[in-house]
Design a protein around this motif. Structure first.
Motif, PDB file in Angstrom:
ATOM      1  N   LEU A  13       0.829  -1.201   0.000  1.00  0.00           N
ATOM      2  CA  LEU A  13       0.000   0.000   0.000  1.00  0.00           C
ATOM      3  C   LEU A  13       0.869   1.259   0.000  1.00  0.00           C
ATOM      4  O   LEU A  13       0.554   2.230  -0.682  1.00  0.00           O
ATOM      5  N   GLN A  14       1.979   1.212   0.718  1.00  0.00           N
ATOM      6  CA  GLN A  14       2.888   2.364   0.747  1.00  0.00           C
ATOM      7  C   GLN A  14       3.516   2.596  -0.623  1.00  0.00           C
ATOM      8  O   GLN A  14       3.600   3.735  -1.085  1.00  0.00           O
ATOM      9  N   GLN A  15       3.930   1.512  -1.284  1.00  0.00           N
ATOM     10  CA  GLN A  15       4.519   1.641  -2.619  1.00  0.00           C
ATOM     11  C   GLN A  15       3.508   2.200  -3.611  1.00  0.00           C
ATOM     12  O   GLN A  15       3.841   3.039  -4.439  1.00  0.00           O
ATOM     13  N   MET A  16       2.262   1.746  -3.518  1.00  0.00           N
ATOM     14  CA  MET A  16       1.235   2.242  -4.418  1.00  0.00           C
ATOM     15  C   MET A  16       0.965   3.730  -4.164  1.00  0.00           C
ATOM     16  O   MET A  16       0.766   4.504  -5.083  1.00  0.00           O
ATOM     17  N   GLY A  17       0.992   4.116  -2.890  1.00  0.00           N
ATOM     18  CA  GLY A  17       0.811   5.530  -2.558  1.00  0.00           C
ATOM     19  C   GLY A  17       1.935   6.392  -3.106  1.00  0.00           C
ATOM     20  O   GLY A  17       1.704   7.495  -3.590  1.00  0.00           O
ATOM     21  N   LEU A  18       3.168   5.871  -3.038  1.00  0.00           N
ATOM     22  CA  LEU A  18       4.298   6.603  -3.606  1.00  0.00           C
ATOM     23  C   LEU A  18       4.179   6.734  -5.121  1.00  0.00           C
ATOM     24  O   LEU A  18       4.498   7.781  -5.689  1.00  0.00           O
ATOM     25  N   GLU A  19       3.715   5.678  -5.772  1.00  0.00           N
ATOM     26  CA  GLU A  19       3.554   5.738  -7.225  1.00  0.00           C
ATOM     27  C   GLU A  19       2.469   6.730  -7.617  1.00  0.00           C
ATOM     28  O   GLU A  19       2.649   7.530  -8.541  1.00  0.00           O
ATOM     29  N   VAL A  20       1.349   6.699  -6.918  1.00  0.00           N
ATOM     30  CA  VAL A  20       0.256   7.623  -7.236  1.00  0.00           C
ATOM     31  C   VAL A  20       0.683   9.058  -6.932  1.00  0.00           C
ATOM     32  O   VAL A  20       0.475   9.966  -7.734  1.00  0.00           O
ATOM     33  N   GLY A  21       1.298   9.276  -5.786  1.00  0.00           N
ATOM     34  CA  GLY A  21       1.735  10.623  -5.411  1.00  0.00           C
ATOM     35  C   GLY A  21       2.819  11.160  -6.325  1.00  0.00           C
ATOM     36  O   GLY A  21       2.797  12.325  -6.722  1.00  0.00           O
ATOM     37  N   GLY A  22       3.778  10.304  -6.661  1.00  0.00           N
ATOM     38  CA  GLY A  22       4.842  10.732  -7.579  1.00  0.00           C
ATOM     39  C   GLY A  22       4.296  11.037  -8.955  1.00  0.00           C
ATOM     40  O   GLY A  22       4.683  12.025  -9.591  1.00  0.00           O
ATOM     41  N   GLY A  23       3.382  10.195  -9.432  1.00  0.00           N
ATOM     42  CA  GLY A  23       2.756  10.457 -10.728  1.00  0.00           C
ATOM     43  C   GLY A  23       1.955  11.740 -10.719  1.00  0.00           C
ATOM     44  O   GLY A  23       1.952  12.494 -11.691  1.00  0.00           O
ATOM     45  N   ALA A  24       1.266  12.015  -9.609  1.00  0.00           N
ATOM     46  CA  ALA A  24       0.478  13.242  -9.508  1.00  0.00           C
ATOM     47  C   ALA A  24       1.377  14.479  -9.509  1.00  0.00           C
ATOM     48  O   ALA A  24       1.061  15.481 -10.154  1.00  0.00           O
ATOM     49  N   LEU A  25       2.492  14.400  -8.808  1.00  0.00           N
ATOM     50  CA  LEU A  25       3.420  15.539  -8.765  1.00  0.00           C
ATOM     51  C   LEU A  25       4.010  15.810 -10.143  1.00  0.00           C
ATOM     52  O   LEU A  25       4.016  16.958 -10.616  1.00  0.00           O
ATOM     53  N   ILE A  26       4.484  14.766 -10.798  1.00  0.00           N
ATOM     54  CA  ILE A  26       5.059  14.933 -12.130  1.00  0.00           C
ATOM     55  C   ILE A  26       3.996  15.399 -13.115  1.00  0.00           C
ATOM     56  O   ILE A  26       4.232  16.280 -13.944  1.00  0.00           O
ATOM     57  N   VAL A  99       0.463   4.817 -11.346  1.00  0.00           N
ATOM     58  CA  VAL A  99       1.216   5.978 -11.824  1.00  0.00           C
ATOM     59  C   VAL A  99       0.373   6.770 -12.817  1.00  0.00           C
ATOM     60  O   VAL A  99       0.346   8.002 -12.787  1.00  0.00           O
ATOM     61  N   SER A 100      -0.335   6.060 -13.694  1.00  0.00           N
ATOM     62  CA  SER A 100      -1.157   6.729 -14.705  1.00  0.00           C
ATOM     63  C   SER A 100      -2.291   7.524 -14.078  1.00  0.00           C
ATOM     64  O   SER A 100      -2.587   8.636 -14.506  1.00  0.00           O
ATOM     65  N   ALA A 101      -2.925   6.947 -13.073  1.00  0.00           N
ATOM     66  CA  ALA A 101      -4.027   7.649 -12.415  1.00  0.00           C
ATOM     67  C   ALA A 101      -3.528   8.906 -11.713  1.00  0.00           C
ATOM     68  O   ALA A 101      -4.139   9.975 -11.818  1.00  0.00           O
ATOM     69  N   GLY A 102      -2.409   8.777 -11.022  1.00  0.00           N
ATOM     70  CA  GLY A 102      -1.838   9.943 -10.360  1.00  0.00           C
ATOM     71  C   GLY A 102      -1.394  10.995 -11.352  1.00  0.00           C
ATOM     72  O   GLY A 102      -1.621  12.191 -11.172  1.00  0.00           O
ATOM     73  N   PHE A 103      -0.753  10.553 -12.436  1.00  0.00           N
ATOM     74  CA  PHE A 103      -0.272  11.480 -13.453  1.00  0.00           C
ATOM     75  C   PHE A 103      -1.432  12.222 -14.102  1.00  0.00           C
ATOM     76  O   PHE A 103      -1.380  13.430 -14.288  1.00  0.00           O
TER      77      PHE A 103
END
Length: 114
Positions: A13-26, A99-103
């Protein structure tokens, strides 16, 4: 059983949160920059077309407006035909989903703010 609910195929869950958050920031940064660049390009193209029209009315040059319109429509048609299918598109889609959803979310917010 609870441990399984917090993990998705070894993805914590932490890794998924990092991927979503990183994708959203980028995505936010790219969306903001994309809108600024799009505005700049729109102004440059508008000024160029206005200059062409002005010079055409003064008799300095002759512009073939049909050729300009035709080349723009040909480019959009060629871009639409470039889509191709890959063998494991569903697997690829699911692996890139966080990552795609966050991005996408970040891009839309950044584009709106830009």
């Amino acid at each position: 059983m609870v441990e399984f609910a917090l993990q998705l195929d070894g993805l914590g869950l932490q890794q998924m949160g990092l991927e979503v958050g990183g994708g959203a920031l980028i995505g936010g940064i790219i969306g903001f920059a994309a809108k600024k660049v799009a505005k700049l390009i729109a102004v440059i193209v508008g000024l160029q077309l206005a200059l062409f029209k002005f010079l055409e009315t003064r008799g300095v040059l002759t512009v073939d407006w049909d050729a300009i319109t035709g080349s723009a429509s040909n480019a959009t048609q060629a871009a639409g035909k470039q889509g191709g299918e890959t063998a494991g598109w569903l697997t690829s889609l699911l692996s890139a989903l966080p990552v795609s959803a966050g991005f996408t979310g970040g891009f839309l917010v950044g584009f709106k703010k830009g």
